[in-house]
Design an enzyme around this catalytic site. Sequence first.
Site, PDB file in Angstrom:
ATOM      1  N   HIS A 203       2.630 -26.549  11.934  1.00  0.00           N
ATOM      2  CA  HIS A 203       4.014 -27.041  11.993  1.00  0.00           C
ATOM      3  C   HIS A 203       4.140 -28.418  12.649  1.00  0.00           C
ATOM      4  O   HIS A 203       4.752 -29.326  12.106  1.00  0.00           O
ATOM      5  CB  HIS A 203       4.909 -26.052  12.741  1.00  0.00           C
ATOM      6  CG  HIS A 203       4.814 -24.648  12.234  1.00  0.00           C
ATOM      7  ND1 HIS A 203       4.838 -24.349  10.888  1.00  0.00           N
ATOM      8  CD2 HIS A 203       4.683 -23.466  12.866  1.00  0.00           C
ATOM      9  CE1 HIS A 203       4.742 -23.026  10.732  1.00  0.00           C
ATOM     10  NE2 HIS A 203       4.638 -22.479  11.919  1.00  0.00           N
TER      11      HIS A 203
ATOM     12  N   ASP B 185       4.573 -23.756   4.635  1.00  0.00           N
ATOM     13  CA  ASP B 185       4.836 -24.046   6.044  1.00  0.00           C
ATOM     14  C   ASP B 185       6.347 -24.144   6.125  1.00  0.00           C
ATOM     15  O   ASP B 185       6.937 -25.125   5.669  1.00  0.00           O
ATOM     16  CB  ASP B 185       4.189 -25.371   6.467  1.00  0.00           C
ATOM     17  CG  ASP B 185       4.385 -25.620   7.960  1.00  0.00           C
ATOM     18  OD1 ASP B 185       5.472 -25.284   8.480  1.00  0.00           O
ATOM     19  OD2 ASP B 185       3.464 -26.140   8.609  1.00  0.00           O
ATOM     20  N   HIS B 186       6.969 -23.089   6.667  1.00  0.00           N
ATOM     21  CA  HIS B 186       8.423 -23.021   6.509  1.00  0.00           C
ATOM     22  C   HIS B 186       9.142 -24.162   7.231  1.00  0.00           C
ATOM     23  O   HIS B 186      10.288 -24.445   6.933  1.00  0.00           O
ATOM     24  CB  HIS B 186       8.972 -21.648   6.900  1.00  0.00           C
ATOM     25  CG  HIS B 186       8.863 -21.334   8.346  1.00  0.00           C
ATOM     26  ND1 HIS B 186       7.722 -20.832   8.908  1.00  0.00           N
ATOM     27  CD2 HIS B 186       9.744 -21.474   9.346  1.00  0.00           C
ATOM     28  CE1 HIS B 186       7.923 -20.664  10.196  1.00  0.00           C
ATOM     29  NE2 HIS B 186       9.140 -21.042  10.497  1.00  0.00           N
TER      30      HIS B 186
ATOM     31  N   ARG C 179       0.805  -1.225   0.000  1.00  0.00           N
ATOM     32  CA  ARG C 179       0.000   0.000   0.000  1.00  0.00           C
ATOM     33  C   ARG C 179       0.835   1.271   0.000  1.00  0.00           C
ATOM     34  O   ARG C 179       0.428   2.278  -0.553  1.00  0.00           O
ATOM     35  CB  ARG C 179      -0.910   0.005   1.230  1.00  0.00           C
ATOM     36  CG  ARG C 179      -2.261  -0.596   0.935  1.00  0.00           C
ATOM     37  CD  ARG C 179      -3.180  -0.387   2.075  1.00  0.00           C
ATOM     38  NE  ARG C 179      -2.530  -0.701   3.344  1.00  0.00           N
ATOM     39  CZ  ARG C 179      -3.158  -0.771   4.497  1.00  0.00           C
ATOM     40  NH1 ARG C 179      -4.436  -0.533   4.546  1.00  0.00           N
ATOM     41  NH2 ARG C 179      -2.517  -1.079   5.595  1.00  0.00           N
TER      42      ARG C 179
ATOM     43  N   LYS D 255       0.771 -18.662   6.408  1.00  0.00           N
ATOM     44  CA  LYS D 255      -0.090 -18.980   7.539  1.00  0.00           C
ATOM     45  C   LYS D 255      -0.568 -17.672   8.164  1.00  0.00           C
ATOM     46  O   LYS D 255       0.123 -16.661   8.004  1.00  0.00           O
ATOM     47  CB  LYS D 255       0.649 -19.852   8.539  1.00  0.00           C
ATOM     48  CG  LYS D 255       1.561 -19.092   9.522  1.00  0.00           C
ATOM     49  CD  LYS D 255       2.046 -19.992  10.623  1.00  0.00           C
ATOM     50  CE  LYS D 255       2.580 -19.177  11.767  1.00  0.00           C
ATOM     51  NZ  LYS D 255       3.184 -19.901  12.843  1.00  0.00           N
TER      52      LYS D 255
END
Length: 478
Positions: A235, A172-173, A46, A143
């Site tokens: 996780h 999902d790291h 933005r 997430k």
Amino acid sequence: IPVDVFDLVIFGGTGDLARRKILPGLFRRFLAGQMPPDSRIIGAARADLDADAWRDMVREGIDSFGGPELRGHDSLPAFLRQLDYVSVDATVEEGWPKLAALMRPDVVRAFYFSVAPGLFGALAERLHQHAIADQGSRIVVEKPFGRDLDSARALNRTLAEHFREDQIYRIDHYLGKETVQNLMAVRFGNILFEPLWNNHYVDHIQITVAETVGVEGRGGYYDKSGAMRDMVQNHLMQLLCLIAMEPPAQFEAGAVRDEKLKVIRALKPVPAHHIVRGQYDANHEAPSYRDEAGNPRSFTESFIAIRAEIANWRWSGVPFYLRTGKKLRARHSEIAVVFKDLPHSIFEGDERRHRNILSIRLQPNEGIDLTVTIKEPGPGGMRLIDRPLDMTFAKALGEEAAEAPDAYERLIMDVIRGNQTLFMRGDEVEAAWAWTDPIIEGWEKRNDVPKLYDSGSSGPDDALMLLHREGRRWRDIR
Ligand code: NAD
């Protein structure tokens, strides 16, 4: 190996996640020679900035969060030249034609939605309306993916209006971590483990993700979420799936995700006495959870321990103990496969219980070790001790391990390559919510009050009891 030429648009390019993780990660891939020189990274957010102002912001991000090896790096100007910026707001028309005009034909287009999930629908709609996304485009979503089954379904439906499932990368790291992939290499690349990987030989499995930090500035968000939604549903359940799944026929997205889904669907409902919720208390130096969250009546859990069970042939009767929390003794994440006791010891007078434990450490000190019983060296006779066979990557692999990409950068490169193996499929996310929803609803119905625990401890005493009463104990958090 360089990937194909790409245009990566980061919505939320001025945000915390982009500055802290995504852009330093991309710079490391640039340094590794993986990013083709005519690829571009386009920040979109933005703020009314020009490209140079965003480049300055990215430079500051890399200097502050990229680690000492990236700070002031000679190649940074070359990386920054591949960056551009457009000011867009998902909710208004302005700016979008400009973004559309920037997109090039014949390169991979990827769109990272690093914004609040409430904006996913609007972004997908605009990308479609302005023909910015094409049939081959990929979107990456962060997430939290919903806060319960209904909202996750709604989010999946919204994205599905404009994108096919094979275009959607739910990140999902934890799945991008080197050790997590190594877990699969160790399990499926060696003949040694798979025959033992079942209820005949495994006593139980522990998954711990312990943090030392509290909620700090994120209290407002966290208080509506709690450890179950913030950590377990994604996780910890993903780690559980990888450790428990059947061997997929190939290491390929469809096969791996099918097997993970079966695990989630086989999870038994959890009775209330197999769950311990906790909340950190104040001590002389640190504020309580409630102080930090700004909610003096909060019942949100900053810690949770669960005894889960999988109802299938392989795992019947094997408890999976999951535990995660904030303000714990150490930053320590680990999966431990604890094997059963020997059926009989031939060593006279050896009363101690020796157990083989395969421990997969996610942090710190990523690596895998296997505790084995050996003879204590020296003349003391046949005295047995337990020692780890250590496969700490930094030791075993030296330089190579140090250069391993971190989770975000690896996963972004997978997006460009079109490899979904390490991303969550829509049905997996929904199945995970279907398991966690009744647990959370139970607490809400009962007005469940979390047990207080001291900052810097291992969590509430009740969590210790969860294992003690079954003759087991948690591994140390250290
Ligand atoms: P942030 O608040 O720091 O940044 C939000 C970004 O979104 C800004 O760039 C802002 O300009 C942009 N934005 C806001 N409203 C917009 C609109 N209407 N149109 C276009 N852009 C708009 O947030 P963050 O911490 O970077 O998190 C981004 C997402 O990633 C969130 O969904 C968050 O839950 C998730 N996430 C963040 C982290 C983290 O470490 N920060 C970790 C995991 C997941």
